[in-house]
Design a protein around this motif. Structure first.
Motif, PDB file in Angstrom:
ATOM      1  N   ILE A  20      -7.352  -4.325  -5.854  1.00  0.00           N
ATOM      2  CA  ILE A  20      -6.307  -3.435  -6.346  1.00  0.00           C
ATOM      3  C   ILE A  20      -4.983  -4.131  -6.090  1.00  0.00           C
ATOM      4  O   ILE A  20      -4.716  -4.565  -4.960  1.00  0.00           O
ATOM      5  N   VAL A  21      -4.182  -4.264  -7.133  1.00  0.00           N
ATOM      6  CA  VAL A  21      -2.865  -4.873  -6.983  1.00  0.00           C
ATOM      7  C   VAL A  21      -1.833  -3.763  -7.074  1.00  0.00           C
ATOM      8  O   VAL A  21      -1.743  -3.075  -8.093  1.00  0.00           O
ATOM      9  N   GLY A  22      -1.094  -3.585  -6.011  1.00  0.00           N
ATOM     10  CA  GLY A  22      -0.085  -2.543  -5.925  1.00  0.00           C
ATOM     11  C   GLY A  22      -0.215  -1.822  -4.602  1.00  0.00           C
ATOM     12  O   GLY A  22      -1.314  -1.750  -4.043  1.00  0.00           O
ATOM     13  N   GLY A  23       0.898  -1.301  -4.106  1.00  0.00           N
ATOM     14  CA  GLY A  23       0.868  -0.641  -2.810  1.00  0.00           C
ATOM     15  C   GLY A  23       1.549   0.701  -2.787  1.00  0.00           C
ATOM     16  O   GLY A  23       1.788   1.264  -1.718  1.00  0.00           O
ATOM     17  N   GLY A  24       1.842   1.259  -3.967  1.00  0.00           N
ATOM     18  CA  GLY A  24       2.560   2.532  -4.055  1.00  0.00           C
ATOM     19  C   GLY A  24       1.648   3.699  -4.345  1.00  0.00           C
ATOM     20  O   GLY A  24       0.440   3.657  -4.097  1.00  0.00           O
ATOM     21  N   ASP A  49       4.694  -4.614  -0.817  1.00  0.00           N
ATOM     22  CA  ASP A  49       4.973  -3.523   0.113  1.00  0.00           C
ATOM     23  C   ASP A  49       3.874  -2.481   0.004  1.00  0.00           C
ATOM     24  O   ASP A  49       3.244  -2.344  -1.047  1.00  0.00           O
ATOM     25  N   PHE A  50       3.676  -1.740   1.086  1.00  0.00           N
ATOM     26  CA  PHE A  50       2.657  -0.698   1.109  1.00  0.00           C
ATOM     27  C   PHE A  50       3.262   0.616   1.572  1.00  0.00           C
ATOM     28  O   PHE A  50       3.974   0.659   2.578  1.00  0.00           O
ATOM     29  N   LYS A  56      -2.490   4.130   5.874  1.00  0.00           N
ATOM     30  CA  LYS A  56      -3.259   5.090   6.668  1.00  0.00           C
ATOM     31  C   LYS A  56      -4.681   5.208   6.116  1.00  0.00           C
ATOM     32  O   LYS A  56      -5.656   5.205   6.870  1.00  0.00           O
ATOM     33  N   LEU A  57      -4.792   5.285   4.797  1.00  0.00           N
ATOM     34  CA  LEU A  57      -6.112   5.378   4.164  1.00  0.00           C
ATOM     35  C   LEU A  57      -6.927   4.105   4.376  1.00  0.00           C
ATOM     36  O   LEU A  57      -8.103   4.163   4.711  1.00  0.00           O
ATOM     37  N   THR A  58      -6.294   2.942   4.195  1.00  0.00           N
ATOM     38  CA  THR A  58      -7.038   1.684   4.310  1.00  0.00           C
ATOM     39  C   THR A  58      -7.601   1.478   5.711  1.00  0.00           C
ATOM     40  O   THR A  58      -8.651   0.851   5.865  1.00  0.00           O
ATOM     41  N   VAL A  66      -3.342  -7.317   1.977  1.00  0.00           N
ATOM     42  CA  VAL A  66      -2.619  -8.580   2.073  1.00  0.00           C
ATOM     43  C   VAL A  66      -1.228  -8.344   1.509  1.00  0.00           C
ATOM     44  O   VAL A  66      -1.078  -7.955   0.345  1.00  0.00           O
ATOM     45  N   LYS A  67      -0.232  -8.567   2.349  1.00  0.00           N
ATOM     46  CA  LYS A  67       1.155  -8.392   1.934  1.00  0.00           C
ATOM     47  C   LYS A  67       1.607  -9.695   1.271  1.00  0.00           C
ATOM     48  O   LYS A  67       1.865 -10.693   1.947  1.00  0.00           O
TER      49      LYS A  67
END
Length: 189
Positions: A20-24, A49-50, A56-58, A66-67
């Motif tokens: 999954i690409v994206g952290g929002g 950014d996450f 919390k979920l991960t 990976v940032k």
């Protein structure tokens, strides 16, 4: 004429490598949906950014974060990709890269750039019902999911287990077994 030519399948995502690409919020929604249905899914989430909720979920599942900014290298050994950034150009690049590697991809909120959709899912034990609107209305899929969650009885899994036990006792060839099981289950309707 068939309007919805999607072929429904149930993937064993615990045996696949998912990116999954994206952290929002969109990535959080996609990841939540995936983990609700498949809590043992192996997922890598890449983002600059996450959101706190995503992190919390991960932490509760088999999810690696990976940032980093997206690069095609993130696709290595992946079988399934979800592009969930808030940048349409990056999402298009992820799509192009995934297609060039023959990797199935879903670009959030962009049906034209999807090999698959994440529809509504109802799960009651071993029973799982998937709902698709062919990418036309995720809200309708959600409402149908809620409806089926209400009308499918909680003990439906007991019925599935009992039918499985009975199926193992039936003698005869495949056709004979199907006839017997059809006769027993026809009263369910």
């Amino acid at each position: 004429m068939v309007k919805n030519e999607l072929y429904p399948i149930f993937l064993k995502v615990a045996e696949l490598e998912v990116l999954i690409v994206g952290g929002g919020n969109v990535a959080l929604e996609k990841l939540s949906f995936l983990l609700k249905s498949s809590p043992n899914a192996k997922v890598l989430v890449v983002s600059r950014d996450f959101d706190k909720e995503l992190l919390k979920l991960t932490s509760k599942f088999n999810v690696t974060t990976v940032k980093a900014i997206y690069s095609k290298a993130a696709l290595k050994n992946k079988q399934l990709v979800i592009a969930a950034t808030n940048n349409k150009e990056i999402n298009k690049q992820i799509y192009a890269d995934a297609k060039s590697e023959n990797i199935l991809i879903n670009v959030a909120d962009t049906p034209a750039l999807c090999d698959f959709y994440l529809g509504g899912i109802v799960t009651k034990g071993n029973i799982k019902v998937a709902i698709s609107t062919n990418g036309k209305s995720p809200t309708l899929a959600k409402r149908l999911r809620q409806f089926f969650e209400e009308v499918i009885p909680e003990n439906i899994d007991d019925l599935a287990e009992n039918l499985n036990s009975f199926r193992k006792t039936i003698k005869g060839d495949f056709e004979q077994k199907v006839i017997k099981l059809n006769k027993i289950t026809e009263k369910l309707l």
